[in-house]
Design an enzyme around this catalytic site. Structure first.
Site, PDB file in Angstrom:
ATOM      1  N   GLU A  36      -0.231  -9.421  -0.568  1.00  0.00           N
ATOM      2  CA  GLU A  36      -1.658  -9.748  -0.394  1.00  0.00           C
ATOM      3  C   GLU A  36      -2.357  -9.799  -1.756  1.00  0.00           C
ATOM      4  O   GLU A  36      -3.216 -10.654  -1.998  1.00  0.00           O
ATOM      5  CB  GLU A  36      -2.327  -8.717   0.514  1.00  0.00           C
ATOM      6  CG  GLU A  36      -1.817  -8.810   1.955  1.00  0.00           C
ATOM      7  CD  GLU A  36      -2.376  -7.709   2.837  1.00  0.00           C
ATOM      8  OE1 GLU A  36      -1.972  -6.547   2.654  1.00  0.00           O
ATOM      9  OE2 GLU A  36      -3.223  -8.007   3.683  1.00  0.00           O
ATOM     10  N   GLU A  43       3.895  -5.074   7.457  1.00  0.00           N
ATOM     11  CA  GLU A  43       2.994  -4.072   8.040  1.00  0.00           C
ATOM     12  C   GLU A  43       3.260  -3.844   9.527  1.00  0.00           C
ATOM     13  O   GLU A  43       3.138  -2.718  10.016  1.00  0.00           O
ATOM     14  CB  GLU A  43       1.527  -4.496   7.857  1.00  0.00           C
ATOM     15  CG  GLU A  43       0.997  -4.331   6.443  1.00  0.00           C
ATOM     16  CD  GLU A  43       1.285  -5.514   5.533  1.00  0.00           C
ATOM     17  OE1 GLU A  43       2.158  -6.346   5.867  1.00  0.00           O
ATOM     18  OE2 GLU A  43       0.648  -5.618   4.476  1.00  0.00           O
ATOM     19  N   GLY A  85       0.750  -5.095   1.063  1.00  0.00           N
ATOM     20  CA  GLY A  85      -0.388  -5.207   0.149  1.00  0.00           C
ATOM     21  C   GLY A  85       0.009  -5.827  -1.187  1.00  0.00           C
ATOM     22  O   GLY A  85      -0.828  -6.441  -1.861  1.00  0.00           O
ATOM     23  N   ALA A 113       0.859  -1.200   0.000  1.00  0.00           N
ATOM     24  CA  ALA A 113       0.000   0.000   0.000  1.00  0.00           C
ATOM     25  C   ALA A 113       0.888   1.241   0.000  1.00  0.00           C
ATOM     26  O   ALA A 113       2.032   1.188   0.451  1.00  0.00           O
ATOM     27  CB  ALA A 113      -0.873  -0.016   1.247  1.00  0.00           C
TER      28      ALA A 113
END
Ligand SMILES: CC(C)(COP(=O)(O)OP(=O)(O)OC[C@H]1O[C@@H](n2cnc3c(N)ncnc32)[C@H](O)[C@@H]1OP(=O)(O)O)[C@@H](O)C(=O)NCCC(=O)NCCSC(=O)C[C@@H](O)CCCCCCCCCCCCC(=O)O
Length: 719
Positions: free
Chosen positions: A103, A123, A100, A61
Site C-alpha cells: 500500500e 491482510e 501495508g 504493518a
C-alpha cells in the site's frame, strides 16, 4: 526508524530499518513521515526513492502492534502525503512488498521491483483488509477482477505477474535500489497527477454484478463463515461505485469491524503460532537454534501407495533426488505412473519442465545404500515396518537417517530394531502428502537433536508446517481425532444423522463434516486399526456387537458399515451415497437412516432431538479436553502446537484459531462446565470427563494461553 541519505546529488534515499521484515511500526511510520517531509522541503532534492534495509522492502504493518493501543502517525495520511507530494517518489521493492508495504508502494508515483520480489495484500489471511488505501488504489490500477483476486485471496504474486498487472513499472534482475534511483532521475519534472492512483477512475468490467456474485460464492466456499474475505469484496465494490474519498471511508468502516473481531484475533494468533511451532525444544536442552540439521541431497521412499507417492513428489519438487522402492513389479509400475503423472501435471501448471530425472524407481532396497535419509511409507503394520527398518539398518550407510511415516505406531519400538536409534524419527505426513501442509515430527525418546533438526528443517523445505510432537499412540492429531470421531458416532446412536452432524460442523467452519471426511479417507482404515487393537474379533458377536469395550462405551456402527461393504467414497457407499465407486458428491442415503433406526431399536435406544449446539460442543470440546491431556503428558510443547496440527492437518477453521485457542475464547470455565454436563449425561464416556489441567486452569482463573505451561506438572515431558 527510517534512514535518510542523499545520493547522485538530487535523490533522497529513505531506507526503512526495522528488521527482520521492516514492518511499519509506529517508529518506522514516524521515521518515514519525517524523512519524506525533509526530502520535500530540501531544494537540492528533485526526487525520492523509498527502500528497505537488508534487501527487503516491507512486510506490511507491524502485526504485533494490533494487540496494543495504536500510537504513532497513522498510515493513511502518511501515504497520502507521499502521493500528494510535488516530487516524484519511487518505491524500490526488494524481496517483498506485502500488505501495508505494498500500500505504501502504491502511494508512490513509480514502483521498481527486483525479479525475485513477491508482492501481495495478505491482510485477509489475518482477518483484516488492506486498510491503508489498498482496496481503493489497487482496483484503480489493475481493474476490478485482478484486485478482487489479490485482495480476497491474499496470495503473493511474482514481480513478473505484478508487471503484467501494471502494479510495478519495471522489473530488474540487478540492484533494484539503483534501478529505482535511475528511474527517479529520469522522471524528474514530469507531471505527477497521472501517477496519483487516487485520481484514477476505476476501470469497470461489463458485468460488475456478475463479477462480485461469483467472487462471493468463491470466498464463502473457500473459508466458510470467515468475515474478512466478504468485507474485502465489499471494499473493492466501493472502489467501483464511489469516488476515492468515500471509498476510503467505506474501507475504514469495514476495517473497524474486522479489527476488533474474534476472527482477526484468531487468524493473527495462527500467524504467530505457525512460526512458534518451528521453534522446537527437547527436554535435554536441544533446540531449534542450537541444533544443526544435516544436509539432505538424496532420499529414499519405501512404499508407493498413496502416501509414498505424495511424499516422493514433495521431495522431488524440493530439489531432492529420490530413490523410490516397491516390493512388486505391479505396484512399482502403478506407483511410477502415478508419481510421474503428478510431477508432469504440476510442471505443466507452473510452465516448467517436469523433473522426472530426479527420481528412480526400483525393486531393490540395495539402491538405498547411498541416500542421506529414508522415509518408510509402507502399510501401517508394526511387524512389517520392523522388518523394513531391520533391513534398512543393514543396507543404508551408517549415518543415514531413518524416518517412518506412521500415523500412530510407536516410533521408539521401531527404532529399537535398528542399529541407530538416535537417527530414527517419525515424519507423519497427511494425505495427500504433496498437498497437505502439516508434518508431525515425532521425536522418539532416543531421537538425537540433529535428527529432529533435520526432520523439522526438511519439513520446512518441503513447504510444510512442521510440528514436533511426542511419541504416544496417535501422536497429537490422531490421538485427538479418535475422540472427536467417537463423539460423532455416539451422537448417531443417540438420534442424530450423519448429515446433521456434518452440517453443524460445517456451519462451525470445518471444511468438511467428520462423516464426509471419514468417507473420503475410507472407513476400512479405522476398521483395521480397531481389529489390530482387539476391539473387533472372534470374541465379538458380529451380528449383535456389544456397545461397551474395556469398561467404556464403544460404538460398533462403523464396523457394521464396513461389514456391509460400505467403505466410503471408494466403494460408492459409506455414511453417504455416491454416484459410483470413487464418486465425490455425497448424498444422504435413506438406507443409512433405516440402518440407524434398526440399530437403535435393537439396542433399545430411544432417539432424541440433538441440537447443533450439542454436536459442536461435544465434538469440539472433547478435542480441546484431549489437547489439555496431551499437554499434561508432555506430548506437545505448547497449546499453539496442538492448534497448528488441527489447522493444517485436520481442516479446523483457521478463523477459529484451533481447538485450544477456541476453548480459551469460549472461556475455560464454560468449557469445563459443558464437559461436566455432558459427562454427567454419559458417565460411560471417560473422555468427556474434564482433564486435570483444564480444572487446574479454571481454578487459577483461566490464565492466558501463554501461561498455561506454568500449570503443567509433567515429569515425563518428551518436549
Ligand atoms: C514477510 C514474510 C513473507 C517473511 O517470511 P519468512 O519466512 O522470511 O520469515 P518469517 O515469516 O519467519 O518472519 C520472520 C519474523 O518476522 C515476523 N514478521 C513477519 N511479518 C511481520 C509483520 N508484518 N509484523 C510483525 N512481525 C512480522 C515474524 O513473526 C517472524 O518473527 P518471529 O519472532 O515470529 O519468528 C512473512 O513473515 C509474512 O508473510 N509476513 C506477514 C505479511 C503480512 O501479512 N503483512 C500484512 C500485515 S497487516 C497490514 O499490513 C495492514 C495494512 O493494510 C494497514 C492497515 C492500517 C491499520 C489501521 C488500523 C486501524 C484500525 C482501527 C480500528 C479501531 C477499532 C476500534 O478501536 O474501535
Amino acid at each position: 526508524m527510517a534512514q535518510y541519505a542523499r545520493t547522485k546529488g538530487s535523490i533522497a534515499l529513505i531506507t526503512l530499518t526495522n528488521p527482520p521484515v521492516n514492518a511499519l511500526s509506529a517508529a518506522v511510520r514516524k521515521g518515514i513521515t519525517e524523512a519524506v517531509a525533509r526530502a520535500f522541503k530540501d531544494t537540492r532534492v528533485k526526487a525520492v526513492v523509498l527502500c528497505g534495509e537488508n534487501g527487503k522492502f516491507c512486510g506490511g504493518a507491524d502485526i504485533r502492534e494490533f494487540a496494543k493501543a495504536m500510537s504513532g502517525p497513522p498510515l493513511v495520511p502518511m501515504i497520502h502525503a507521499i502521493e500528494a507530494g510535488e516530487k516524484p517518489v519511487v518505491a524500490a521493492i526488494e524481496e517483498m512488498a506485502l500488505g501495508g508495504g505494498l500500500e505504501l508502494a502504491l502511494g508512490c508515483h513509480y514502483r521498481v521491483a527486483h525479479a525475485k520480489a513477491r508482492l501481495g495484500l495478505p491482510e485477509v489471511t489475518l482477518g483484516l483488509l488492506p486498510a491503508a488505501g489498498g482496496t481503493q488504489r489497487l482496483p484503480r490500477l489493475t481493474g476490478i477482477p485482478a484486485a478482487l483476486d489479490l485482495i480476497t485471496t491474499g496470495r503473493h504474486i511474482s514481480a513478473q505477474e505484478a508487471l503484467k498487472l501494471g502494479i510495478v513499472d519495471r522489473v530488474t534482475e540487478g540492484n533494484a535500489v539503483e534501478a529505482a534511483v535511475e528511474l527517479a532521475l529520469s522522471v524528474v519534472g514530469r507531471p505527477l497527477a497521472p501517477r496519483r492512483l487516487s485520481n484514477h477512475a476505476t476501470p469497470l468490467p461489463a458485468d460488475l454484478d456478475g463479477v462480485f456474485e461469483e467472487v462471493l460464492v468463491q470466498v464463502k466456499r473457500r473459508a466458510r463463515g470467515a468475515m474478512a474475505p466478504v468485507a474485502c469484496a465489499k471494499a473493492v465494490r466501493a472502489a467501483a461505485e464511489l469516488p476515492y474519498s468515500r471509498g476510503l471511508e467505506c474501507e475504514r468502516e469495514l476495517m473497524n469491524t474486522l479489527f476488533t473481531s474474534g476472527q482477526a484475533r484468531a487468524l493473527q494468533y495462527c500467524f504467530f503460532a505457525q512460526r512458534a511451532a518451528g521453534k522446537w525444544s527437547l527436554p535435554n536442552g536441544a533446540r531449534w537454534d542450537n541444533s544443526r540439521p544435516r544436509a539432505v541431497h538424496t532420499a529414499g521412499v519405501i512404499g508407493l501407495g498413496t502416501m509414498g507417492r505424495g511424499i516422493a513428489v514433495c521431495l522431488v519438487k524440493a530439489g531432492i533426488s529420490v530413490v523410490a522402492v516397491e516390493t512388486e513389479e505391479k505396484q512399482l509400475d502403478s506407483g511410477r505412473r502415478a508419481v510421474r503423472g503428478m510431477l508432469e501435471r504440476d510442471a505443466k501448471r507452473r510452465g516448467v519442465t517436469a523433473p522426472l530425472h530426479m527420481i528412480t524407481f526400483t525393486l531393490s532396497m540395495q539402491q538405498l545404500r547411498d541416500v542421506d535419509l529414508v522415509i518408510e511409507a509402507v502399510f501401517e503394520d508394526m511387524a512389517l515396518k520392523k522388518s523394513v527398518f531391520a533391513e534398512l539398518s543393514r543396507v543404508c550407510r551408517p549415518n543415514a537417517l531413518l524416518c517412518t511415516n506412521t500415523s500412530g505406531l510407536d516410533v521408539d519400538e521401531l527404532a529399537s530394531v535398528t542399529d541407530r536409534p538416535p537417527l530414527v524419527v517419525g515424519m507423519h505426513f497427511f494425505a495427500p502428502a504433496h498437498v497437505m501442509k502439516l508434518l508431525e515430527v515425532i521425536c522418539g525418546p532416543r531421537s538425537s537433536p540433529e535428527t529432529v533438526a533435520t526432520a523439522m528443517t526438511l519439513g520446512k523445505r518441503l513447504g510444510k508446517v512442521s510440528v514436533a510432537v511426542g511419541n504416544c499412540p496417535g501422536f497429537v492429531g490422531n490421538r485427538m481425532l479418535k475422540l472427536y470421531l467417537d463423539q460423532a458416532h455416539f451422537l448417531l446412536e443417540e438420534g442424530a444423522s450423519p448429515e446433521q452432524v456434518d452440517q453443524a460442523l460445517e456451519e462451525f467452519g470445518f471444511a468438511l463434516g467428520i462423516f464426509k471426511v471419514a468417507d473420503l479417507s475410507g472407513l476400512d482404515i479405522g476398521w483395521r486399526v480397531r481389529k489390530a487393537a482387539g476391539l473387533i474379533g472372534p470374541d465379538v458377536d458380529p451380528k449383535f456387537p456389544s456397545r461397551h469395550r474395556q469398561g467404556r462405551r464403544y460404538c460398533p456402527l462403523p464396523d457394521l458399515l464396513c461389514e456391509q461393504g460400505r467403505l466410503g467414497q471408494k466403494s460408492g457407499r459409506g455414511w453417504y451415497l455416491y454416484d459410483s465407486a470413487g464418486g465425490k458428491e455425497a448424498r444422504p442415503d435413506p438406507a443409512i437412516s433405516s440402518f440407524l433406526q434398526e440399530y437403535r431399536l435393537r439396542y433399545g435406544i430411544s432417539a432424541r432431538r440433538i441440537t447443533e449446539q450439542e454436536v459442536v460442543e461435544r465434538c469440539v470440546f472433547v478435542l480441546a479436553n484431549e489437547g489439555f491431556r496431551i499437554l499434561e503428558d508432555g506430548m506437545a510443547a505448547a497449546p499453539e502446537d496442538i492448534d497448528m496440527v488441527y489447522v493444517f492437518g485436520y481442516g479446523w477453521p483457521r478463523h477459529r484459531g484451533g481447538p485450544m485457542f477456541h476453548a480459551a475464547q469460549v472461556g475455560l470455565a464454560t468449557v469445563l462446565q459443558r464437559l461436566e454436563f455432558y459427562h454427567r449425561q454419559n458417565p460411560d464416556i471417560p473422555h468427556l470427563q474434564p482433564s486435570t489441567l483444564l480444572r487446574r486452569l479454571v481454578g487459577a482463573r483461566s490464565p492466558p494461553m501463554q501461561q498455561w505451561k506454568q500449570h503443567i506438572r509433567s515429569i515425563n515431558s518428551q518436549l
